[in-house]
Design a protein around this motif. Structure first.
Motif, PDB file in Angstrom:
ATOM      1  N   ARG A  90      25.059-101.480 -55.291  1.00  0.00           N
ATOM      2  CA  ARG A  90      24.335-102.525 -55.207  1.00  0.00           C
ATOM      3  C   ARG A  90      22.790-101.949 -54.623  1.00  0.00           C
ATOM      4  N   VAL A  91      23.182-101.202 -53.532  1.00  0.00           N
ATOM      5  CA  VAL A  91      21.812-100.989 -52.809  1.00  0.00           C
ATOM      6  C   VAL A  91      21.744 -99.486 -52.271  1.00  0.00           C
ATOM      7  N   GLY A  92      22.441 -98.385 -52.860  1.00  0.00           N
ATOM      8  CA  GLY A  92      22.292 -97.018 -52.434  1.00  0.00           C
ATOM      9  C   GLY A  92      21.151 -96.650 -53.261  1.00  0.00           C
ATOM     10  N   GLU A  93      20.403 -95.891 -52.674  1.00  0.00           N
ATOM     11  CA  GLU A  93      19.412 -94.856 -53.414  1.00  0.00           C
ATOM     12  C   GLU A  93      19.950 -93.421 -53.368  1.00  0.00           C
ATOM     13  N   VAL A  94      20.571 -93.220 -52.277  1.00  0.00           N
ATOM     14  CA  VAL A  94      20.973 -91.698 -52.163  1.00  0.00           C
ATOM     15  C   VAL A  94      22.538 -91.835 -51.664  1.00  0.00           C
ATOM     16  N   ILE A  95      23.396 -91.298 -52.525  1.00  0.00           N
ATOM     17  CA  ILE A  95      24.942 -91.364 -51.966  1.00  0.00           C
ATOM     18  C   ILE A  95      25.231 -89.942 -51.848  1.00  0.00           C
ATOM     19  N   PHE A  96      25.758 -89.767 -50.652  1.00  0.00           N
ATOM     20  CA  PHE A  96      26.485 -88.432 -49.926  1.00  0.00           C
ATOM     21  C   PHE A  96      27.859 -88.556 -50.109  1.00  0.00           C
ATOM     22  N   THR A  97      28.448 -87.645 -50.927  1.00  0.00           N
ATOM     23  CA  THR A  97      30.019 -87.766 -51.387  1.00  0.00           C
ATOM     24  C   THR A  97      30.706 -86.544 -51.035  1.00  0.00           C
ATOM     25  N   VAL A  98      31.781 -86.628 -51.075  1.00  0.00           N
ATOM     26  CA  VAL A  98      32.909 -85.489 -50.805  1.00  0.00           C
ATOM     27  C   VAL A  98      33.916 -85.406 -52.098  1.00  0.00           C
ATOM     28  N   HIS A  99      33.517 -84.405 -52.737  1.00  0.00           N
ATOM     29  CA  HIS A  99      34.311 -84.075 -53.929  1.00  0.00           C
ATOM     30  C   HIS A  99      34.479 -82.418 -53.928  1.00  0.00           C
ATOM     31  N   PRO A 100      35.583 -82.310 -53.652  1.00  0.00           N
ATOM     32  CA  PRO A 100      35.983 -80.745 -53.706  1.00  0.00           C
ATOM     33  C   PRO A 100      36.146 -79.942 -55.071  1.00  0.00           C
ATOM     34  N   GLU A 101      36.369 -80.867 -56.084  1.00  0.00           N
ATOM     35  CA  GLU A 101      36.332 -80.356 -57.404  1.00  0.00           C
ATOM     36  C   GLU A 101      35.298 -81.021 -58.665  1.00  0.00           C
ATOM     37  N   ARG A 102      34.631 -80.246 -59.368  1.00  0.00           N
ATOM     38  CA  ARG A 102      33.712 -80.790 -60.079  1.00  0.00           C
ATOM     39  C   ARG A 102      34.496 -81.831 -60.916  1.00  0.00           C
ATOM     40  N   GLU A 103      35.615 -81.663 -61.707  1.00  0.00           N
ATOM     41  CA  GLU A 103      36.005 -82.607 -62.572  1.00  0.00           C
ATOM     42  C   GLU A 103      36.142 -84.087 -61.589  1.00  0.00           C
ATOM     43  N   ARG A 104      36.522 -84.074 -60.485  1.00  0.00           N
ATOM     44  CA  ARG A 104      36.603 -85.491 -59.775  1.00  0.00           C
ATOM     45  C   ARG A 104      35.063 -85.882 -59.605  1.00  0.00           C
ATOM     46  N   ALA A 105      34.323 -85.002 -59.338  1.00  0.00           N
ATOM     47  CA  ALA A 105      32.897 -85.456 -59.226  1.00  0.00           C
ATOM     48  C   ALA A 105      32.495 -85.998 -60.457  1.00  0.00           C
ATOM     49  N   CYS A 106      32.513 -85.499 -61.720  1.00  0.00           N
ATOM     50  CA  CYS A 106      32.127 -86.214 -62.864  1.00  0.00           C
ATOM     51  C   CYS A 106      32.804 -87.199 -63.234  1.00  0.00           C
ATOM     52  N   ALA A 107      33.974 -87.639 -62.995  1.00  0.00           N
ATOM     53  CA  ALA A 107      34.540 -88.795 -63.015  1.00  0.00           C
ATOM     54  C   ALA A 107      34.032 -90.113 -62.125  1.00  0.00           C
ATOM     55  N   PHE A 108      33.822 -89.657 -60.879  1.00  0.00           N
ATOM     56  CA  PHE A 108      33.071 -90.532 -59.954  1.00  0.00           C
ATOM     57  C   PHE A 108      31.474 -90.703 -60.442  1.00  0.00           C
TER      58      PHE A 108
END
Length: 435
Positions: free
Chosen positions: A232-250
């Motif tokens: 709803r309110v995020g304009e930059v999201i700082f995430t932890v994703h060690p693998e590209r495949e999981r990052a793509c899904a997220f």
């Protein structure tokens, strides 16, 4: 792509401060931080970001000794005071700082952020965090940290209150008309009258409308409670994703969720953390990574993980299989669901995982030549895994200098990153207009 710098005097890697190239300057000297931020500004980073924690970690063994002996990073300046100074020493780079929604008040946060946005001429962002552990609670007259879901409900309300306070002044309210005797146009200032479960705030703010309308909203995490707020309110999201495949899904799911509630998918930039280790050759980079990893004491990881989980790992045998404790942790949950599941699947001991976690905090490590790292970063963006990255240097200042001097020119030459700033505000750098 967008690039942000995770601003640390020692680097993220727990072995970084022990590396021969580490300089370990005094973190209470302003020039320590200004040197790093100016390097990022010369490389045309979107922004530099200051993390924060409101206690010295004492969850592991119920004592601060392990933390202060093996992990640097606690004798650091207060973020908003630091950002004030950095705003005056820089010109174009954005500046982000962390504020706790669990141990803070919206009015104070909004006034501080609006002031800093004025002082920086529209370059501010803020990372709203819920804090993580009981050590922080005990510094604010509480014995126990709020539960995960409860503190995210409070965070949602806190952010809404800050946004409404920042909107209580319209641009151009200050007219200073000597002839009429009117200093402020009263029609452009209004009460906030925010009433929620946690906060009741009359307003208006005591600071005029900030240059950006409001500073850019950063949020960090991957849990379901986090995503409910961030969508709803995020304009930059700082995430932890060690693998590209999981990052793509997220990435795909998050952007779809934004569209479902009427937000444009480009209105929020997803920036996972990444730790690049640059070498003249691939072998040199791998050797530096191995050397850094050798320098990590498992106790640094055990202390770090205990504090992040809000769970005392000292009650378990470090040489036994990582315990199945996900349902018992009340701190950061999103990242540890994956960490614990992978550790048990691979048959890793607690000490092995702690050492590895202290080396990267589960962020992906890209070790190679400048060209190899640029290839991988571009692959992440082109495969829709992210919109860019938060750079997590392993050691300071060497890793930042290596990336800025070697990787950034490759990205620029390929048209993957800016060669010059085209705007003046952080919203312009990120291309996230105020919604």
């Amino acid at each position: 792509m967008h690039l942000a710098l995770y601003l640390s005097d020692t680097g993220l890697h727990a072995g970084g401060w022990r590396h021969p190239a580490a300089e370990n300057p005094d973190p209470m000297r302003l020039d320590t931080w200004l040197t790093l931020v100016k390097k990022a500004e010369a490389a045309k980073f979107d922004f530099a970001f200051v993390a924060d924690k409101l206690s010295i970690d004492d969850i592991y063994g119920g004592d601060i000794a392990t933390t202060v002996q093996y992990r640097p990073g606690y004798a650091r300046p207060e973020p908003m005071a630091l950002l004030t100074a950095l705003a005056l020493g820089t010109e174009r780079i954005g500046l982000g700082g962390t504020l706790s929604t669990t141990y803070g008040e919206p009015f104070h946060a909004a006034r501080t952020l609006a002031t800093l946005d004025h002082f920086s001429h529209g370059r501010m962002a803020w990372n709203a965090v819920t804090s993580t552990n009981d050590g922080e609670a005990r510094n604010f007259s509480r014995m126990q940290h709020m539960g995960h879901a409860e503190r995210y409900r409070r965070a949602d309300e806190f952010i809404a209150a800050v946004h409404q306070l920042l909107a209580s002044w319209q641009p151009g309210a200050r007219v200073v008309d000597k002839a009429s005797g009117i200093y402020v146009d009263a029609s452009k200032v209004r009460y906030t009258r925010f009433n929620g479960e946690h906060f009741h705030i009359q307003g208006p703010l005591t600071v005029a409308a900030p240059p950006q309308g409001r500073p850019v909203q950063i949020l960090a995490g991957v849990s379901a409670d986090f995503k409910a707020v961030a969508t709803r309110v995020g304009e930059v999201i700082f995430t932890v994703h060690p693998e590209r495949e999981r990052a793509c899904a997220f990435y795909q799911q998050f952007k779809e969720d934004m569209v479902a509630i009427g937000r444009a998918p480009d209105a929020c930039k997803i920036l996972p953390g990444v730790m690049p280790i640059v070498g003249k050759t691939h072998r040199e980079a791998q050797e530096k990574r191995a050397r850094l990893d050798e320098l990590v004491d498992p106790l640094a990881g055990l202390s770090f993980m205990s504090a992040s989980m809000n769970y005392d790992l000292s009650q378990h045998d470090p040489d036994a299989l990582f315990p199945d404790i996900f349902d018992r942790i009340s701190g950061s949950k999103g990242r540890f669901e994956y960490v614990i599941a992978e550790a048990r699947r691979q048959g890793k001991t607690l000490a092995e995982v702690a050492k590895r976690y202290a080396a990267s905090a589960s962020f992906p490590v890209m070790a190679g030549t400048a060209e190899e790292i640029a290839d991988e970063m571009m692959a992440w963006v082109e495969s829709r895994a992210c919109d860019g990255f938060v750079l997590m240097p392993a050691d300071m200042p060497a890793s930042l200098n290596d990336f800025a001097d070697q990787v950034v020119p490759v990205l620029q030459a390929r048209g993957a990153f800016r060669k010059a700033y085209s705007g003046t505000t952080l919203r312009e750098h990120l291309n996230v207009p105020l919604e």
